[in-house]
Enzyme design. Structure first.
Site, mmCIF file in Angstrom:
data_model
loop_
_atom_site.group_PDB
_atom_site.id
_atom_site.type_symbol
_atom_site.label_atom_id
_atom_site.label_comp_id
_atom_site.label_asym_id
_atom_site.label_seq_id
_atom_site.Cartn_x
_atom_site.Cartn_y
_atom_site.Cartn_z
ATOM 1 N N LYS A 247 -4.257 -7.901 6.326
ATOM 2 C CA LYS A 247 -5.089 -8.692 7.227
ATOM 3 C C LYS A 247 -6.525 -8.711 6.735
ATOM 4 O O LYS A 247 -7.231 -9.688 6.863
ATOM 5 C CB LYS A 247 -5.040 -8.096 8.637
ATOM 6 C CG LYS A 247 -4.062 -8.811 9.541
ATOM 7 C CD LYS A 247 -4.446 -8.691 11.007
ATOM 8 C CE LYS A 247 -4.951 -7.331 11.383
ATOM 9 N NZ LYS A 247 -4.190 -6.605 12.363
ATOM 10 N N VAL A 251 -5.049 -7.077 -2.496
ATOM 11 C CA VAL A 251 -5.166 -6.115 -3.589
ATOM 12 C C VAL A 251 -4.450 -6.658 -4.826
ATOM 13 O O VAL A 251 -3.297 -7.068 -4.743
ATOM 14 C CB VAL A 251 -4.578 -4.743 -3.185
ATOM 15 C CG1 VAL A 251 -4.645 -3.770 -4.349
ATOM 16 C CG2 VAL A 251 -5.320 -4.182 -1.983
ATOM 17 N N LYS A 271 -9.618 -4.516 -5.010
ATOM 18 C CA LYS A 271 -9.448 -4.693 -3.575
ATOM 19 C C LYS A 271 -10.462 -5.724 -3.109
ATOM 20 O O LYS A 271 -11.669 -5.494 -3.150
ATOM 21 C CB LYS A 271 -9.630 -3.372 -2.836
ATOM 22 C CG LYS A 271 -9.393 -3.497 -1.343
ATOM 23 C CD LYS A 271 -9.256 -2.152 -0.662
ATOM 24 C CE LYS A 271 -9.056 -2.329 0.843
ATOM 25 N NZ LYS A 271 -8.873 -1.060 1.543
ATOM 26 N N ASP A 387 -7.982 5.569 9.807
ATOM 27 C CA ASP A 387 -6.804 4.697 9.737
ATOM 28 C C ASP A 387 -5.711 5.440 8.985
ATOM 29 O O ASP A 387 -4.997 4.883 8.171
ATOM 30 C CB ASP A 387 -7.146 3.379 9.042
ATOM 31 C CG ASP A 387 -6.053 2.324 9.221
ATOM 32 O OD1 ASP A 387 -5.190 2.499 10.112
ATOM 33 O OD2 ASP A 387 -6.050 1.334 8.472
HETATM 34 P P1 ADP Z 1 -5.612 -2.711 3.608
HETATM 35 O O1 ADP Z 1 -6.895 -2.467 4.310
HETATM 36 O O2 ADP Z 1 -5.323 -4.151 3.390
HETATM 37 O O3 ADP Z 1 -4.467 -1.941 4.209
HETATM 38 P P2 ADP Z 1 -5.305 -0.875 1.399
HETATM 39 O O4 ADP Z 1 -6.430 -0.194 0.710
HETATM 40 O O5 ADP Z 1 -4.468 -0.028 2.300
HETATM 41 O O6 ADP Z 1 -5.874 -2.151 2.125
HETATM 42 O O7 ADP Z 1 -4.398 -1.513 0.279
HETATM 43 C C1 ADP Z 1 -3.255 -2.260 0.603
HETATM 44 C C2 ADP Z 1 -2.092 -1.839 -0.250
HETATM 45 O O8 ADP Z 1 -2.407 -2.026 -1.614
HETATM 46 C C3 ADP Z 1 -1.756 -0.377 -0.114
HETATM 47 O O9 ADP Z 1 -0.863 -0.145 0.906
HETATM 48 C C4 ADP Z 1 -1.176 -0.035 -1.448
HETATM 49 O O10 ADP Z 1 0.200 -0.343 -1.475
HETATM 50 C C5 ADP Z 1 -1.907 -0.960 -2.391
HETATM 51 N N1 ADP Z 1 -3.018 -0.261 -3.016
HETATM 52 C C6 ADP Z 1 -4.295 -0.183 -2.583
HETATM 53 N N2 ADP Z 1 -5.051 0.525 -3.422
HETATM 54 C C7 ADP Z 1 -4.261 0.921 -4.422
HETATM 55 C C8 ADP Z 1 -4.446 1.696 -5.614
HETATM 56 N N3 ADP Z 1 -5.634 2.201 -5.940
HETATM 57 N N4 ADP Z 1 -3.395 1.880 -6.421
HETATM 58 C C9 ADP Z 1 -2.192 1.384 -6.100
HETATM 59 N N5 ADP Z 1 -1.951 0.654 -5.023
HETATM 60 C C10 ADP Z 1 -2.959 0.420 -4.179
HETATM 61 MG MG MG Z 2 -3.926 -0.047 4.247
#
Ligand code: ADP
Ligand code: MG
Length: 504
Positions: A247, A251, A271, A387
């Site tokens: 939302k 990424v 991100k 979170d």
């Molecule tokens: P959001 O705020 O959209 O939940 P996240 O930081 O949780 O953002 O990232 C969404 C998804 O992207 C995560 O659940 C994970 O699967 C993947 N992800 C995010 N950062 C990384 C990372 N550094 N390495 C691998 N996967 C990542």
């Molecule tokens: Mg997340």
């Protein structure tokens, strides 16, 4: 104007290219203009010279822009035509030939500012406008100003430069410069050369990347531009594809390049904090009350607020790194795009802990790791994740990695303890459900993490919550008083340098 036109390989690609292209028209105009200028500039006695002397050179600054817009439009039409040709050429054939590499696209069309771009437009002098007559005293120069010795030098040298354009890459259409007796000054020649090189590098990179362009459909043009820039600056080798669309963020996986001579990890993620603002409204609560961002928040336009989220994530990750909590390494922050190391291997992201299918031993280990991390986060980093759940923990190399900390706050945040309580509930519920018998109740977990001793009693959540809120209130009053004394300046974190704000 013609610089722009020069790099367009119409003829070589498209048999149906218009009989008279815009580039042609423009280069003809240019030739005429150059001719005039060249004639007037060294011999100041000629008619027309008065015009230059009196400084009444027509203002052409907006012409360049106009020409660029026209050119862009032209390129788009060219691309459309190319697409039609491609379709016609391939028909229903199962094997098709792509014309992709001949496209003209201008990915910079909605550029805000090109801070990190070596662009020909940035050259301070308009290469085509003869500046003040240069007095380059050479040997044998006879001092009488407006005369002929220098003219010959410049003419010869100019012709030589025109001839040297033949060495440019084949797709650079230099036209019949010699035929029209074009004389290029060294400065013009050098800018042209520079432009051809950078244009070639750029187009090579763009074409490489196009294969993956589906990935970039998920973001707006501004963001796409920023992403392109990172590739062109060599920070990234390649942007591969989208790992997650949430939302609040998208990424991407990318191959790292290098940054200021430092190598970037082989695999990184971008991100991208979403710039569609409405989804962020409900997050104001986190950032508005965070004193670290308080002053800045109120003064900012919404786009910059989004950047604050990215910045927060960066700062929070830096704190976690210091405490040696497994988490991504920050590589660089560009506006609302945070580049960090990839948790995973060979393009496969580490699974979220909810998907990791751990055996009971690993699950128990994971639980203790999480417990330890929560304590570290609280005590060493002075942070509450806010979170924390099985969605924001990855399982990688036998360890739990914490991610997604843009919304993390300090425990003294007016709702910090409530957020922590929610985190505790997620954690104890998850691990209990997964059969970890050692997993504490939410109340015990909360007390263990904070070191507080809120009476658990009848395990009445309402009572427990009331305690928490009362604590927060007391804390807030205290903090309010202290804040002004202790933190006259907000940001005490360190991290990679922020981008200077170039736009908005
Ligand atoms: P959001 O705020 O959209 O939940 P996240 O930081 O949780 O953002 O990232 C969404 C998804 O992207 C995560 O659940 C994970 O699967 C993947 N992800 C995010 N950062 C990384 C990372 N550094 N390495 C691998 N996967 C990542
Ligand atoms: Mg997340």
């Amino acid at each position: 104007v013609a610089l722009w036109g020069i790099t367009n390989p119409w003829g070589s690609v498209n048999p149906a290219a218009p009989a008279c292209s815009l580039a042609d028209v423009m280069s003809e105009q240019l030739a005429r203009q150059l001719d005039e200028e060249n004639n007037t500039f060294p011999t100041l006695t000629e008619p027309g010279a008065d015009l230059m002397l009196s400084g009444e050179v027509p203002d052409t600054t907006s012409d360049l822009m106009l020409a660029q817009i026209l050119q862009m439009q032209f390129d788009r039409e060219f691309d459309d035509q190319l697409r039609r040709e491609e379709k016609k050429f391939n028909g229903d054939s199962k094997v098709s030939i792509s014309f992709e590499n001949y496209r003209m696209v201008h990915p910079y069309e909605d550029s805000d500012s090109s801070e990190d771009e070596v662009d020909w437009q940035d050259t301070r002098h308009d290469p085509y406008r003869a500046e003040k007559p240069q007095t380059t005293p050479r040997k044998g120069f006879t001092g009488k100003g407006k005369n002929i010795t220098t003219k010959h030098d410049e003419v010869n040298c100019g012709r030589k430069n025109t001839a040297r354009m033949d060495n440019f890459a084949p797709e650079v259409h230099v036209g019949d410069g010699l035929g029209m007796d074009l004389k290029l000054s060294n400065q013009v020649f050098n800018s042209l050369k520079q432009h051809c090189y950078s244009e070639q590098r750029r187009s090579a990179k763009l074409h490489e990347k196009k294969e993956h362009s589906t990935a970039e459909q998920a973001v707006d043009p501004r963001t796409r531009l920023l992403m392109y820039k990172m590739v062109n600056a060599g920070v990234l080798e390649n942007i591969n594809g989208c790992i997650s669309t949430g939302k609040e963020s998208v990424v991407f996986h990318a191959d790292g390049g290098s940054l200021e001579e430092q190598p970037v990890p082989d695999e990184v993620v971008l991100k991208v904090f979403k710039t569609t603002l409405n989804e962020f409204k409900n997050r104001d609560r986190y950032i508005k009350d965070d004193y670290r961002f308080n002053d800045r928040f109120s003064k900012l336009n919404p786009r910059k607020v989004i950047r604050l989220w990215a910045e927060k994530e960066m700062h929070n990750l830096a704190r976690m790194k210091k405490a040696e909590i497994p988490c991504p390494d920050v590589v660089v922050l560009k506006k609302h795009i945070l580049v960090m190391s990839f948790i995973g291997k060979d393009h496969v992201p580490a699974p979220k802990i909810k998907d990791a299918m751990l055996g009971s031993e690993d699950m128990k280990n994971a639980y203790y790791q999480v417990l330890h991390m929560m304590q570290q986060l609280y005590r060493e980093c002075n942070l509450v994740h806010a979170d924390l759940s099985e969605y924001n923990m990855l399982w990688h190399e036998g360890k739990v990695w914490l991610i997604d900390v843009s919304q993390s706050v300090e425990p003294t945040h007016p709702h910090g303890l409530e957020f922590l309580f929610r985190d505790c509930r997620n954690i104890s519920t998850f691990f209990q459900k997964k059969g970890v018998s050692e997993a504490m109740s939410v109340y015990d977990l909360f007390n263990t993490v904070t070191g507080l001793q809120i009476p658990v009693g009848a395990e009445n959540e309402a009572e427990f919550m009331a305690e928490i809120v009362a604590l927060e209130k007391r804390n807030e009053d205290h903090v309010q008083k202290r804040r002004k004394k202790v933190f006259p300046f907000a940001s005490e974190d360190s991290g990679p340098p922020l981008e200077p704000d170039a736009d908005d």
